[in-house]
Design a protein around this motif. Structure first.
Motif, mmCIF file in Angstrom:
data_model
loop_
_atom_site.group_PDB
_atom_site.id
_atom_site.type_symbol
_atom_site.label_atom_id
_atom_site.label_comp_id
_atom_site.label_asym_id
_atom_site.label_seq_id
_atom_site.Cartn_x
_atom_site.Cartn_y
_atom_site.Cartn_z
ATOM 1 N N VAL A 170 24.751 52.101 -9.617
ATOM 2 C CA VAL A 170 25.681 51.893 -10.727
ATOM 3 C C VAL A 170 25.363 50.567 -11.403
ATOM 4 C CG1 VAL A 170 28.095 51.685 -11.436
ATOM 5 C CG2 VAL A 170 27.486 53.195 -9.525
ATOM 6 N N GLN A 171 25.196 50.604 -12.715
ATOM 7 C CA GLN A 171 24.990 49.377 -13.491
ATOM 8 C C GLN A 171 26.229 49.149 -14.352
ATOM 9 O OE1 GLN A 171 21.175 48.619 -15.345
ATOM 10 N NE2 GLN A 171 22.144 47.824 -17.194
ATOM 11 N N TRP A 172 26.901 48.028 -14.091
ATOM 12 C CA TRP A 172 28.104 47.687 -14.848
ATOM 13 C C TRP A 172 27.772 46.784 -16.028
ATOM 14 C CZ3 TRP A 172 32.589 50.059 -13.903
ATOM 15 C CH2 TRP A 172 32.771 50.657 -12.649
ATOM 16 N N GLU A 173 28.373 47.092 -17.168
ATOM 17 C CA GLU A 173 28.264 46.244 -18.345
ATOM 18 C C GLU A 173 29.665 45.801 -18.754
ATOM 19 O OE1 GLU A 173 25.460 45.224 -19.722
ATOM 20 O OE2 GLU A 173 24.174 46.444 -18.441
ATOM 21 N N HIS A 174 29.777 44.597 -19.335
ATOM 22 C CA HIS A 174 31.064 44.112 -19.832
ATOM 23 C C HIS A 174 31.298 44.696 -21.217
ATOM 24 C CE1 HIS A 174 31.632 41.463 -16.446
ATOM 25 N NE2 HIS A 174 30.417 40.966 -16.629
ATOM 26 N N GLN A 220 17.627 63.192 -4.189
ATOM 27 C CA GLN A 220 17.867 63.057 -5.623
ATOM 28 C C GLN A 220 18.415 61.670 -5.933
ATOM 29 O OE1 GLN A 220 19.532 66.398 -7.757
ATOM 30 N NE2 GLN A 220 19.246 67.720 -5.989
ATOM 31 N N SER A 221 17.985 61.124 -7.042
ATOM 32 C CA SER A 221 18.404 59.785 -7.451
ATOM 33 C C SER A 221 19.227 59.868 -8.726
ATOM 34 C CB SER A 221 17.177 58.898 -7.683
ATOM 35 O OG SER A 221 16.463 58.726 -6.466
ATOM 36 N N VAL A 222 20.345 59.125 -8.734
ATOM 37 C CA VAL A 222 21.262 59.168 -9.872
ATOM 38 C C VAL A 222 21.594 57.749 -10.314
ATOM 39 C CG1 VAL A 222 23.502 59.940 -10.724
ATOM 40 C CG2 VAL A 222 22.269 61.337 -9.033
ATOM 41 N N PHE A 223 21.383 57.486 -11.597
ATOM 42 C CA PHE A 223 21.768 56.215 -12.215
ATOM 43 C C PHE A 223 23.067 56.435 -12.974
ATOM 44 C CE2 PHE A 223 22.065 53.639 -16.040
ATOM 45 C CZ PHE A 223 21.753 52.354 -15.594
ATOM 46 N N ILE A 224 24.023 55.525 -12.803
ATOM 47 C CA ILE A 224 25.269 55.588 -13.560
ATOM 48 C C ILE A 224 25.423 54.296 -14.357
ATOM 49 C CG2 ILE A 224 27.790 55.728 -13.458
ATOM 50 C CD1 ILE A 224 27.512 57.336 -10.873
ATOM 51 N N GLY A 225 25.499 54.412 -15.669
ATOM 52 C CA GLY A 225 25.784 53.280 -16.536
ATOM 53 C C GLY A 225 27.265 53.275 -16.855
ATOM 54 N N ALA A 226 27.933 52.146 -16.601
ATOM 55 C CA ALA A 226 29.386 52.102 -16.748
ATOM 56 C C ALA A 226 29.829 50.849 -17.490
ATOM 57 C CB ALA A 226 30.047 52.149 -15.373
ATOM 58 N N GLY A 227 30.937 50.960 -18.203
ATOM 59 C CA GLY A 227 31.530 49.813 -18.891
ATOM 60 C C GLY A 227 32.769 49.347 -18.152
ATOM 61 N N ALA A 228 32.804 48.082 -17.815
ATOM 62 C CA ALA A 228 33.956 47.549 -17.078
ATOM 63 C C ALA A 228 35.244 47.662 -17.886
ATOM 64 C CB ALA A 228 33.695 46.093 -16.702
ATOM 65 N N ASN A 229 35.113 47.743 -19.213
ATOM 66 C CA ASN A 229 36.285 47.849 -20.087
ATOM 67 C C ASN A 229 36.339 49.199 -20.805
ATOM 68 O OD1 ASN A 229 36.968 45.017 -19.602
ATOM 69 N ND2 ASN A 229 35.176 44.558 -20.865
ATOM 70 N N ASP A 230 35.771 50.210 -20.174
ATOM 71 C CA ASP A 230 35.714 51.542 -20.791
ATOM 72 C C ASP A 230 37.125 52.147 -20.820
ATOM 73 O OD1 ASP A 230 35.256 54.233 -21.457
ATOM 74 O OD2 ASP A 230 33.310 54.248 -20.470
ATOM 75 N N PRO A 231 37.676 52.429 -22.027
ATOM 76 C CA PRO A 231 39.024 52.978 -22.102
ATOM 77 C C PRO A 231 39.105 54.458 -21.751
ATOM 78 C CG PRO A 231 38.091 52.804 -24.296
ATOM 79 C CD PRO A 231 37.087 52.205 -23.351
ATOM 80 N N ILE A 232 37.977 55.144 -21.757
ATOM 81 C CA ILE A 232 37.945 56.587 -21.481
ATOM 82 C C ILE A 232 37.606 56.856 -20.025
ATOM 83 C CG2 ILE A 232 36.733 58.750 -22.047
ATOM 84 C CD1 ILE A 232 36.387 57.583 -24.903
ATOM 85 N N CYS A 233 36.661 56.093 -19.493
ATOM 86 C CA CYS A 233 36.198 56.290 -18.116
ATOM 87 C C CYS A 233 36.505 55.012 -17.326
ATOM 88 C CB CYS A 233 34.705 56.598 -18.128
ATOM 89 S SG CYS A 233 34.011 56.867 -16.513
ATOM 90 N N ALA A 234 37.606 55.024 -16.623
ATOM 91 C CA ALA A 234 38.054 53.842 -15.883
ATOM 92 C C ALA A 234 37.080 53.515 -14.758
ATOM 93 C CB ALA A 234 39.440 54.086 -15.301
ATOM 94 N N PRO A 235 36.987 52.235 -14.360
ATOM 95 C CA PRO A 235 36.099 51.859 -13.261
ATOM 96 C C PRO A 235 36.351 52.669 -11.983
ATOM 97 C CG PRO A 235 36.853 49.894 -14.386
ATOM 98 C CD PRO A 235 37.589 51.036 -14.995
ATOM 99 N N GLU A 236 37.598 53.020 -11.724
ATOM 100 C CA GLU A 236 37.927 53.818 -10.522
ATOM 101 C C GLU A 236 37.256 55.187 -10.572
ATOM 102 O OE1 GLU A 236 40.716 50.688 -11.296
ATOM 103 O OE2 GLU A 236 40.311 52.459 -12.536
ATOM 104 N N GLU A 237 37.150 55.735 -11.782
ATOM 105 C CA GLU A 237 36.499 57.042 -11.970
ATOM 106 C C GLU A 237 35.009 56.932 -11.624
ATOM 107 O OE1 GLU A 237 36.769 61.116 -13.408
ATOM 108 O OE2 GLU A 237 38.382 59.647 -13.451
#
Length: 201
Positions: A175-179, A141-158
């Protein structure tokens, strides 16, 4: 469950669209078109209301899930997908989740609780749905995660913890990080579409 079903081309995947808090089954239809115009779409509205805002499961506070309700609602969604496959005649093994925020969390919960619940998942700003649980075998199974480096709800550690847990269960995770913060960006959607075409479709 209130939903929209749009039939696509034969043998194309079914995109299971799961909105964020306060959204509806209309929210991600344009996102689905960007990911795969040929796919069928099963877009589902959350069955829980939080101050009038649709959600997929209850929470006790910001970032604190009601685990009992999460387990119940995950089972409810899993069974709804089964029933929809029978009703609309699509291949149950060809369902790919596209979730944002609360929708990404319930999609992650499907992966955490049910083996072969999804063919793959495109998760935008997800959190770890449950801690210290045995995750089913996710090999293949393949999983893409889109994440915000400054996300106040979902911290990068999460994000990093979720990625690690999914990989340890055998999933291929990108994982694709966005600023950016918690919002769903066009760059994320484009990244998810490219990942989907290369790894899931």
């Amino acid at each position: 469950m209130k939903h929209i079903f749009k039939e696509g081309k034969q043998d194309a995947p079914v995109l299971l669209l799961l909105h964020g808090t306060g959204g509806t089954e209309e929210d991600l239809l344009e996102v689905a078109k960007m990911i795969d115009e040929d796919a069928s779409v099963l877009s589902v509205r959350g069955n829980v209301s939080e101050n009038g805002m649709p959600r997929y499961f209850r929470r006790l506070a910001e970032g604190v899930f009601d685990e009992e309700d999460l387990i119940f609602r995950t089972k409810e969604l899993y069974e709804f997908i089964d029933e929809s496959a029978e009703q609309y005649g699509f291949d149950r093994s060809n369902v790919v989740a596209v979730g944002y925020s609360n929708g990404a969390n319930i999609a992650g919960s499907l992966l955490f609780h049910y083996e072969n619940s999804l063919k793959g998942a495109l998760l935008h700003h997800p959190m770890v749905p449950r801690k210290s649980v045995e995750i089913p075998n996710l090999h293949g199974q393949s999983v893409f995660i889109g994440a915000g480096a400054n996300d106040p709800i979902c911290a990068p550690e999460e994000t990093e913890e979720l990625s690690k847990l999914l990989e340890e269960a055998g999933a291929d995770v990108h994982v694709q990080w966005e600023h950016s913060g918690h919002q769903l960006t066009i760059e994320e959607v484009k990244g998810a579409a490219a990942f989907y075409k290369d790894n899931i479709k």
